[in-house]
Design a protein around this motif. Structure first.
Motif, PDB file in Angstrom:
ATOM      1  N   ALA A 123       6.212  35.652 -32.529  1.00 61.81           N
ATOM      2  CA  ALA A 123       4.890  35.240 -32.046  1.00 61.81           C
ATOM      3  C   ALA A 123       3.904  35.133 -33.203  1.00 61.81           C
ATOM      4  N   ARG A 124       4.054  35.995 -34.203  1.00 65.88           N
ATOM      5  CA  ARG A 124       3.159  35.909 -35.373  1.00 65.88           C
ATOM      6  C   ARG A 124       3.368  34.593 -36.113  1.00 65.88           C
ATOM      7  N   TYR A 125       4.610  34.146 -36.223  1.00 69.26           N
ATOM      8  CA  TYR A 125       4.853  32.847 -36.865  1.00 69.26           C
ATOM      9  C   TYR A 125       4.241  31.714 -36.044  1.00 69.26           C
ATOM     10  N   ALA A 126       4.383  31.780 -34.724  1.00 71.48           N
ATOM     11  CA  ALA A 126       3.792  30.748 -33.880  1.00 71.48           C
ATOM     12  C   ALA A 126       2.279  30.727 -34.035  1.00 71.48           C
ATOM     13  N   ARG A 127       1.682  31.915 -34.104  1.00 72.93           N
ATOM     14  CA  ARG A 127       0.235  31.992 -34.290  1.00 72.93           C
ATOM     15  C   ARG A 127      -0.171  31.447 -35.658  1.00 72.93           C
ATOM     16  N   THR A 128       0.635  31.708 -36.671  1.00 68.57           N
ATOM     17  CA  THR A 128       0.338  31.176 -38.005  1.00 68.57           C
ATOM     18  C   THR A 128       0.258  29.658 -37.979  1.00 68.57           C
ATOM     19  N   ALA A 129       1.187  29.028 -37.266  1.00 66.19           N
ATOM     20  CA  ALA A 129       1.162  27.576 -37.170  1.00 66.19           C
ATOM     21  C   ALA A 129      -0.120  27.091 -36.490  1.00 66.19           C
ATOM     22  N   GLU A 130      -0.530  27.764 -35.426  1.00 67.06           N
ATOM     23  CA  GLU A 130      -1.772  27.401 -34.751  1.00 67.06           C
ATOM     24  C   GLU A 130      -2.968  27.613 -35.675  1.00 67.06           C
ATOM     25  N   PHE A 131      -2.974  28.724 -36.350  1.00 66.87           N
ATOM     26  CA  PHE A 131      -4.061  29.071 -37.266  1.00 66.87           C
ATOM     27  C   PHE A 131      -4.222  27.996 -38.340  1.00 66.87           C
ATOM     28  N   LEU A 132      -3.125  27.602 -38.957  1.00 65.88           N
ATOM     29  CA  LEU A 132      -3.194  26.625 -40.040  1.00 65.88           C
ATOM     30  C   LEU A 132      -3.530  25.233 -39.527  1.00 65.88           C
ATOM     31  N   THR A 133      -3.169  24.921 -38.283  1.00 64.33           N
ATOM     32  CA  THR A 133      -3.585  23.652 -37.692  1.00 64.33           C
ATOM     33  C   THR A 133      -5.110  23.559 -37.655  1.00 64.33           C
ATOM     34  N   VAL A 134      -5.753  24.646 -37.237  1.00 64.09           N
ATOM     35  CA  VAL A 134      -7.207  24.668 -37.159  1.00 64.09           C
ATOM     36  C   VAL A 134      -7.826  24.669 -38.551  1.00 64.09           C
ATOM     37  N   VAL A 135      -7.348  25.542 -39.430  1.00 67.90           N
ATOM     38  CA  VAL A 135      -7.939  25.684 -40.756  1.00 67.90           C
ATOM     39  C   VAL A 135      -7.840  24.387 -41.548  1.00 67.90           C
ATOM     40  N   ARG A 136      -6.679  23.766 -41.561  1.00 71.98           N
ATOM     41  CA  ARG A 136      -6.514  22.539 -42.346  1.00 71.98           C
ATOM     42  C   ARG A 136      -7.389  21.423 -41.790  1.00 71.98           C
ATOM     43  N   GLY A 137      -7.510  21.342 -40.468  1.00 71.62           N
ATOM     44  CA  GLY A 137      -8.377  20.324 -39.894  1.00 71.62           C
ATOM     45  C   GLY A 137      -9.827  20.526 -40.290  1.00 71.62           C
ATOM     46  N   LEU A 138     -10.286  21.758 -40.248  1.00 67.55           N
ATOM     47  CA  LEU A 138     -11.672  22.040 -40.631  1.00 67.55           C
ATOM     48  C   LEU A 138     -11.919  21.741 -42.101  1.00 67.55           C
ATOM     49  N   LEU A 139     -10.964  22.094 -42.971  1.00 66.58           N
ATOM     50  CA  LEU A 139     -11.148  21.843 -44.402  1.00 66.58           C
ATOM     51  C   LEU A 139     -11.092  20.357 -44.741  1.00 66.58           C
ATOM     52  N   ARG A 140     -10.555  19.562 -43.838  1.00 66.92           N
ATOM     53  CA  ARG A 140     -10.591  18.097 -44.022  1.00 66.92           C
ATOM     54  C   ARG A 140     -11.903  17.508 -43.507  1.00 66.92           C
ATOM     55  N   GLY A 141     -12.755  18.342 -42.939  1.00 65.37           N
ATOM     56  CA  GLY A 141     -14.034  17.857 -42.441  1.00 65.37           C
ATOM     57  C   GLY A 141     -14.022  17.433 -40.991  1.00 65.37           C
ATOM     58  N   GLU A 142     -12.949  17.752 -40.267  1.00 66.91           N
ATOM     59  CA  GLU A 142     -12.836  17.351 -38.869  1.00 66.91           C
ATOM     60  C   GLU A 142     -13.592  18.323 -37.956  1.00 66.91           C
ATOM     61  N   THR A 143     -13.971  17.832 -36.795  1.00 69.49           N
ATOM     62  CA  THR A 143     -14.437  18.704 -35.714  1.00 69.49           C
ATOM     63  C   THR A 143     -13.212  19.040 -34.873  1.00 69.49           C
ATOM     64  N   VAL A 144     -12.925  20.321 -34.734  1.00 67.72           N
ATOM     65  CA  VAL A 144     -11.664  20.745 -34.143  1.00 67.72           C
ATOM     66  C   VAL A 144     -11.895  21.461 -32.821  1.00 67.72           C
ATOM     67  N   SER A 145     -11.252  20.962 -31.792  1.00 68.15           N
ATOM     68  CA  SER A 145     -11.100  21.688 -30.532  1.00 68.15           C
ATOM     69  C   SER A 145      -9.610  21.895 -30.335  1.00 68.15           C
ATOM     70  N   TYR A 146      -9.226  23.123 -30.142  1.00 65.34           N
ATOM     71  CA  TYR A 146      -7.793  23.440 -30.082  1.00 65.34           C
ATOM     72  C   TYR A 146      -7.566  24.569 -29.090  1.00 65.34           C
ATOM     73  N   ALA A 147      -6.561  24.407 -28.253  1.00 64.12           N
ATOM     74  CA  ALA A 147      -6.189  25.452 -27.296  1.00 64.12           C
ATOM     75  C   ALA A 147      -4.684  25.661 -27.389  1.00 64.12           C
ATOM     76  N   GLY A 148      -4.292  26.750 -28.057  1.00 62.88           N
ATOM     77  CA  GLY A 148      -2.882  27.066 -28.194  1.00 62.88           C
ATOM     78  C   GLY A 148      -2.530  28.303 -27.394  1.00 62.88           C
ATOM     79  N   GLU A 149      -1.325  28.770 -27.585  1.00 63.67           N
ATOM     80  CA  GLU A 149      -0.883  29.971 -26.882  1.00 63.67           C
ATOM     81  C   GLU A 149      -1.620  31.209 -27.368  1.00 63.67           C
ATOM     82  N   HIS A 150      -1.986  31.211 -28.682  1.00 57.66           N
ATOM     83  CA  HIS A 150      -2.571  32.409 -29.283  1.00 57.66           C
ATOM     84  C   HIS A 150      -4.024  32.224 -29.723  1.00 57.66           C
ATOM     85  N   LEU A 151      -4.428  30.996 -30.030  1.00 56.07           N
ATOM     86  CA  LEU A 151      -5.757  30.753 -30.581  1.00 56.07           C
ATOM     87  C   LEU A 151      -6.444  29.620 -29.835  1.00 56.07           C
ATOM     88  N   ARG A 152      -7.747  29.726 -29.764  1.00 58.12           N
ATOM     89  CA  ARG A 152      -8.531  28.681 -29.119  1.00 58.12           C
ATOM     90  C   ARG A 152      -9.883  28.563 -29.798  1.00 58.12           C
TER      91      ARG A 152
END
Length: 381
Positions: free
Chosen positions: A134-163
């Protein structure tokens, strides 16, 4: 190829210092307490010698990497800081904001080492009760959000672990920090392939490293690779191996048994592979030419060291480079002195072979021009 050094944020010593992956911090003797003054010495020396960056660890056993490295940007000019941190212990939006601030105010000197976490007991100290997969799955969700934000995107995301909802950074760095990621578990590969710029492995024998790199290449053919090793390099092989022997001289069988018992409880596949190299025994610690597994008897995490003359260590680095390793993250005991041995001995040899150049170019200080322990240095051939 690029070289990084290590900042011992739980103290330093002439003996092997415990810490990381379930081992207790401390040493058999001669501990150098952590101060910004001492870490500044190491960082400035690494910068002058030609290291590109410095890894700072994460965990309950050491000081916080973000705060420590932020202080050290004021006493260095070029050195980058490879900040280790754990997803799930911080909001992805806040992590992206911190990364953006660090990257902009330091002039682009942040690198991110994403550590999923292999010890449930330590994770629970921080309020994280997920299991390893589950920690690995959360890492993938976490990096999806972080990388999008660092690219300047507005991010809305709802995953199993993070929202997050309509997350956006007020300021975005011109160049997002490079993301480093390691993991030997099957669940780690897809996360690395999707989100990492550099895949890290610990210092296993070349044949095992080759297998791991081949696995990651099936998932991401153009991945960049790095390796984490200790080094003990001297003018002669005899001197280097004598130092390796000295590091274990005051370590008792009871010390080894206690550390090994703790490490065998680790959930980390990478840690298991490190332990299998030596089996908890002092016998057979040379697991490949110039690759010594003695560090792993009493320390968690990276448990191998390149040991030998400057030429021999350069040979081994060239061998790993031939497999596709382009970034080497190194350390030694004590870290200040070993940085000089490597910087004044191995780097000139690699430069002679045309495999390395000082990151500051012709303006960089030649390693052979830096005095060590008050002894004039001989010219490198």
């Amino acid at each position: 190829m690029d070289f990084h050094w290590f900042l011992p944020t739980n103290g330093d010593s002439r003996d092997i210092v415990g810490g990381g992956h379930g081992t207790p911090s401390g040493s058999a003797g001669g501990v150098r307490p952590l101060t910004i003054g001492y870490l500044g010495q190491i960082a400035r020396s690494a910068e002058q010698l030609g290291f590109v960056g410095a890894l700072t660890p994460t965990g309950a056993w050491c000081e916080d990497a973000w705060l420590t490295t932020a202080m050290l940007t004021e006493v260095t000019e070029r050195l980058k800081f490879l900040v280790a941190f754990r997803p799930g212990l911080i909001s992805p939006t806040l992590a992206a904001q911190m990364s953006s601030t660090f990257q902009r105010l330091s002039g682009g000197r942040l690198l991110l080492n994403v550590v999923t976490g292999g010890e449930s007991g330590e994770q629970r100290q921080f309020g994280d009760f997920l299991d390893k997969d589950a920690r690995y799955a959360r890492t993938a969700e976490f990096l999806t959000v972080v990388r999008g934000l660092l690219r300047g995107e507005t991010v809305s995301y709802a995953g199993e672990h993070l929202r997050v909802e309509n997350a956006k950074l007020a300021r975005v760095p011109e160049v997002p920090p490079t993301i480093y990621f390691g993991g030997s578990s099957p669940a780690a590969g897809p996360v690395a392939a999707e989100h990492a710029d550099v895949y890290l492995t610990w210092g296993e024998p070349p044949a095992q490293v080759a297998e791991k790199l081949a696995w990651i290449r099936t998932l991401k053919p153009d991945m960049t690779f790095g390796i984490r090793l200790h080094v003990i390099t001297r003018d002669t092989a005899e001197q280097a191996w004598a130092e390796a022997s000295r590091l274990l001289r005051n370590v008792s069988e009871q010390d080894i048994a206690a550390v090994q018992a703790g490490l065998r409880q680790s959930e980390s596949e990478g840690q298991r592979r490190m332990l299998d190299l030596h089996g908890g025994s002092r016998d057979g610690l040379v697991v490949s030419p110039n690759l010594w597994a003695g560090v792993g008897l009493v320390r968690g995490g990276a448990g191998t060291a390149l040991v030998g003359s400057h030429t021999e260590v350069a040979d081994r680095i060239e061998e790993y480079a031939s497999l596709g390793i382009s970034e080497f993250i190194l350390s030694g005991y004590p870290h200040l002195e070993e940085a000089y041995w490597f910087g004044e001995g191995v780097l000139p040899e690699l430069r002679r072979r045309g495999l390395w150049r000082h990151p500051a170019g012709e303006k960089g200080t030649a390693p052979t021009a830096i005095p060590f322990a008050g002894v004039p240095l001989e010219k490198a051939s």
